[in-house]
Each structure stands twice: as structure tokens, then as C-alpha cells.
Design a protein around this motif. Structure first.
Motif, PDB file in Angstrom:
ATOM      1  N   PRO A  92       6.790  -4.691  42.843  1.00  0.00           N
ATOM      2  CA  PRO A  92       5.556  -4.125  42.291  1.00  0.00           C
ATOM      3  C   PRO A  92       5.692  -2.625  42.057  1.00  0.00           C
ATOM      4  O   PRO A  92       6.260  -1.908  42.876  1.00  0.00           O
ATOM      5  CB  PRO A  92       4.513  -4.419  43.373  1.00  0.00           C
ATOM      6  N   GLY A  93       5.196  -2.183  40.921  1.00  0.00           N
ATOM      7  CA  GLY A  93       5.244  -0.773  40.583  1.00  0.00           C
ATOM      8  C   GLY A  93       6.446  -0.352  39.756  1.00  0.00           C
ATOM      9  O   GLY A  93       6.503   0.775  39.283  1.00  0.00           O
ATOM     10  N   MET A  94       7.425  -1.235  39.590  1.00  0.00           N
ATOM     11  CA  MET A  94       8.631  -0.930  38.808  1.00  0.00           C
ATOM     12  C   MET A  94       8.846  -2.018  37.755  1.00  0.00           C
ATOM     13  O   MET A  94       9.789  -2.800  37.820  1.00  0.00           O
ATOM     14  CB  MET A  94       9.880  -0.874  39.709  1.00  0.00           C
ATOM     15  N   PRO A  95       7.970  -2.083  36.756  1.00  0.00           N
ATOM     16  CA  PRO A  95       8.107  -3.165  35.779  1.00  0.00           C
ATOM     17  C   PRO A  95       9.309  -2.988  34.863  1.00  0.00           C
ATOM     18  O   PRO A  95       9.669  -1.875  34.489  1.00  0.00           O
ATOM     19  CB  PRO A  95       6.807  -3.066  34.975  1.00  0.00           C
ATOM     20  N   VAL A  96       9.926  -4.112  34.548  1.00  0.00           N
ATOM     21  CA  VAL A  96      10.982  -4.186  33.536  1.00  0.00           C
ATOM     22  C   VAL A  96      10.665  -5.414  32.691  1.00  0.00           C
ATOM     23  O   VAL A  96      10.568  -6.520  33.211  1.00  0.00           O
ATOM     24  CB  VAL A  96      12.389  -4.332  34.172  1.00  0.00           C
ATOM     25  N   ALA A  97      10.459  -5.200  31.396  1.00  0.00           N
ATOM     26  CA  ALA A  97      10.298  -6.348  30.496  1.00  0.00           C
ATOM     27  C   ALA A  97      11.669  -7.005  30.385  1.00  0.00           C
ATOM     28  O   ALA A  97      12.686  -6.311  30.334  1.00  0.00           O
ATOM     29  CB  ALA A  97       9.817  -5.879  29.128  1.00  0.00           C
ATOM     30  N   THR A  98      11.702  -8.314  30.374  1.00  0.00           N
ATOM     31  CA  THR A  98      12.989  -9.015  30.367  1.00  0.00           C
ATOM     32  C   THR A  98      12.992 -10.046  29.256  1.00  0.00           C
ATOM     33  O   THR A  98      12.046 -10.823  29.116  1.00  0.00           O
ATOM     34  CB  THR A  98      13.234  -9.706  31.729  1.00  0.00           C
TER      35      THR A  98
ATOM     36  N   ALA B 119      14.394   2.088  35.345  1.00  0.00           N
ATOM     37  CA  ALA B 119      12.933   2.069  35.467  1.00  0.00           C
ATOM     38  C   ALA B 119      12.452   2.931  36.633  1.00  0.00           C
ATOM     39  O   ALA B 119      11.374   3.522  36.569  1.00  0.00           O
ATOM     40  CB  ALA B 119      12.433   0.633  35.628  1.00  0.00           C
ATOM     41  N   ALA B 120      13.249   3.031  37.676  1.00  0.00           N
ATOM     42  CA  ALA B 120      12.870   3.829  38.841  1.00  0.00           C
ATOM     43  C   ALA B 120      12.859   5.321  38.549  1.00  0.00           C
ATOM     44  O   ALA B 120      12.260   6.092  39.295  1.00  0.00           O
ATOM     45  CB  ALA B 120      13.825   3.540  40.000  1.00  0.00           C
ATOM     46  N   GLN B 121      13.495   5.727  37.428  1.00  0.00           N
ATOM     47  CA  GLN B 121      13.628   7.150  37.120  1.00  0.00           C
ATOM     48  C   GLN B 121      12.804   7.605  35.924  1.00  0.00           C
ATOM     49  O   GLN B 121      12.881   8.768  35.526  1.00  0.00           O
ATOM     50  CB  GLN B 121      15.105   7.474  36.854  1.00  0.00           C
ATOM     51  N   THR B 122      12.034   6.706  35.312  1.00  0.00           N
ATOM     52  CA  THR B 122      11.274   7.061  34.112  1.00  0.00           C
ATOM     53  C   THR B 122       9.996   6.243  34.034  1.00  0.00           C
ATOM     54  O   THR B 122       9.902   5.168  34.638  1.00  0.00           O
ATOM     55  CB  THR B 122      12.121   6.840  32.834  1.00  0.00           C
ATOM     56  N   THR B 123       9.034   6.753  33.289  1.00  0.00           N
ATOM     57  CA  THR B 123       7.828   5.976  33.008  1.00  0.00           C
ATOM     58  C   THR B 123       7.893   5.363  31.613  1.00  0.00           C
ATOM     59  O   THR B 123       6.931   4.723  31.180  1.00  0.00           O
ATOM     60  CB  THR B 123       6.566   6.856  33.114  1.00  0.00           C
ATOM     61  N   LEU B 124       9.017   5.537  30.916  1.00  0.00           N
ATOM     62  CA  LEU B 124       9.185   4.885  29.615  1.00  0.00           C
ATOM     63  C   LEU B 124       9.304   3.378  29.812  1.00  0.00           C
ATOM     64  O   LEU B 124       9.804   2.918  30.845  1.00  0.00           O
ATOM     65  CB  LEU B 124      10.459   5.389  28.925  1.00  0.00           C
ATOM     66  N   PRO B 125       8.890   2.584  28.812  1.00  0.00           N
ATOM     67  CA  PRO B 125       9.111   1.145  28.904  1.00  0.00           C
ATOM     68  C   PRO B 125      10.612   0.843  28.944  1.00  0.00           C
ATOM     69  O   PRO B 125      11.386   1.426  28.179  1.00  0.00           O
ATOM     70  CB  PRO B 125       8.499   0.595  27.612  1.00  0.00           C
ATOM     71  N   VAL B 126      10.995  -0.043  29.847  1.00  0.00           N
ATOM     72  CA  VAL B 126      12.385  -0.473  29.980  1.00  0.00           C
ATOM     73  C   VAL B 126      12.437  -1.969  29.717  1.00  0.00           C
ATOM     74  O   VAL B 126      11.653  -2.743  30.276  1.00  0.00           O
ATOM     75  CB  VAL B 126      12.949  -0.159  31.385  1.00  0.00           C
ATOM     76  N   ILE B 127      13.361  -2.361  28.846  1.00  0.00           N
ATOM     77  CA  ILE B 127      13.559  -3.769  28.499  1.00  0.00           C
ATOM     78  C   ILE B 127      14.943  -4.168  28.981  1.00  0.00           C
ATOM     79  O   ILE B 127      15.941  -3.571  28.593  1.00  0.00           O
ATOM     80  CB  ILE B 127      13.447  -3.995  26.974  1.00  0.00           C
ATOM     81  N   GLY B 128      14.996  -5.174  29.835  1.00  0.00           N
ATOM     82  CA  GLY B 128      16.272  -5.637  30.362  1.00  0.00           C
ATOM     83  C   GLY B 128      16.812  -6.815  29.571  1.00  0.00           C
ATOM     84  O   GLY B 128      16.070  -7.725  29.207  1.00  0.00           O
ATOM     85  N   ILE B 129      18.105  -6.757  29.292  1.00  0.00           N
ATOM     86  CA  ILE B 129      18.811  -7.896  28.699  1.00  0.00           C
ATOM     87  C   ILE B 129      19.773  -8.419  29.757  1.00  0.00           C
ATOM     88  O   ILE B 129      20.798  -7.793  30.047  1.00  0.00           O
ATOM     89  CB  ILE B 129      19.636  -7.502  27.458  1.00  0.00           C
TER      90      ILE B 129
END
Length: 163
Positions: free
Chosen positions: A106-112, A75-85
Motif C-alpha cells: 500500500p502506498g507504492m502503486p505500480v500499474a502492471t 516507484a519508491a523514488q518518484t510520484t510519477l506514474p510507473v508502469i511495470g512490464i
């Protein structure tokens, strides 16, 4: 159609991650699967994430256990949505991975998703892609209609047994 990247921190994550790959195949979503480690291959992880958008990816799924920094490192290297498993490990049953994945600054969202929740991660990725792919939205609605019918049929069977 944009691709989905399924990144695993280790090949030991593959048996669980295969559920995501199966869902993506079922919906006809193109994907690539890779093994990168936030700690053991940080340069390769950084390079993949930084180039993902240009390479045609629309969402990145990151599966990792224990310290589980993979999703955040991506997530720190892209603005694409990132989903964590968060992956279950033998140490803390995946709670360590869950907390590492969900507690992003804050500022580095990861959907989990849930611990070992690979199928839901793929479905969430498909929902994101469906915002710009109407045929995916139609397939998702059809899948939900089928799920609903199955539940209602089970309820009807239960009611019949009680009579």
C-alpha cells in the motif's frame, strides 16, 4: 510534451521493450530508454527516478524479469506514474516477474501490464499523457476507430463466407 522513460533491468529485455519504443515513436511521444538494475545499480536507479520529474518525464515504464523489483524501486523514488512490464524468463515463464511487479505494498502503486506487454505499457503511458495533451487523445481515438473498422471488416468477410 512530457517524455516517457523506458527502463530495462537488462539489455536482454530490449527485444520486448522495443515494442514500447515503436508505439511511442508511432505517436510522436518523446522518450528515453535506459538500462538500470534495482539490484546491480541501485544508486543509479534511485537517482534517475528521483530526478525524472524535474528532467521532464511524465511516466516511467519499467521492464524487468525474475525478481522484477525495478518498477517498485522506481516507484519508491518518484510520484510519477510507473508502469511495470513483467518480462518472461526461462525459469517460471514470467510468473515470478508478474507477481513481483503487481504485488506492491500500500502506498507504492505500480500499474502492471501483461507479461511481455510492452506495447500496452506504451499505450497506457500515452493515455496518461493524453490527459494533458489533447492531440494525443485524438490520435488514440483515431487508432481505436481504425481497430474497430478492421474487426468489423473481418466480421463482414466471415459473414460473407458463410452465405
Amino acid at each position: 510534451m512530457k517524455k516517457v522513460a523506458v527502463i530495462m533491468g537488462s539489455d536482454s529485455d530490449l527485444p520486448i521493450a522495443e515494442a514500447a519504443l515503436d508505439v511511442l515513436k508511432q505517436y510522436g511521444v518523446p522518450f528515453e530508454a535506459h538500462i538500470f538494475s534495482a539490484h546491480r545499480t541501485p544508486e543509479a536507479t534511485r537517482e534517475f527516478a528521483a530526478q525524472a520529474k524535474e528532467e521532464g518525464f511524465g511516466v516511467i515504464i519499467a521492464a524487468a524479469g525474475m525478481a522484477a523489483h525495478l518498477a517498485g524501486a522506481i516507484a519508491a523514488q518518484t510520484t510519477l506514474p510507473v508502469i511495470g512490464i513483467p518480462m518472461k524468463s526461462s525459469v517460471l515463464d514470467g510468473m515470478d516477474a508478474l507477481l513481483s511487479t503487481v504485488q506492491m505494498p500500500p502506498g507504492m502503486p505500480v500499474a502492471t501490464v501483461a507479461i511481455n506487454g510492452a506495447a500496452n505499457a506504451a499505450l497506457l503511458a500515452i493515455e496518461i499523457l493524453a490527459l494533458n495533451e489533447p492531440e494525443l487523445a485524438i490520435r488514440l481515438m483515431e487508432s481505436r476507430r481504425i481497430m474497430k473498422e478492421k474487426v468489423l471488416a473481418k466480421d463482414a468477410a466471415l459473414q460473407y463466407k458463410e452465405d
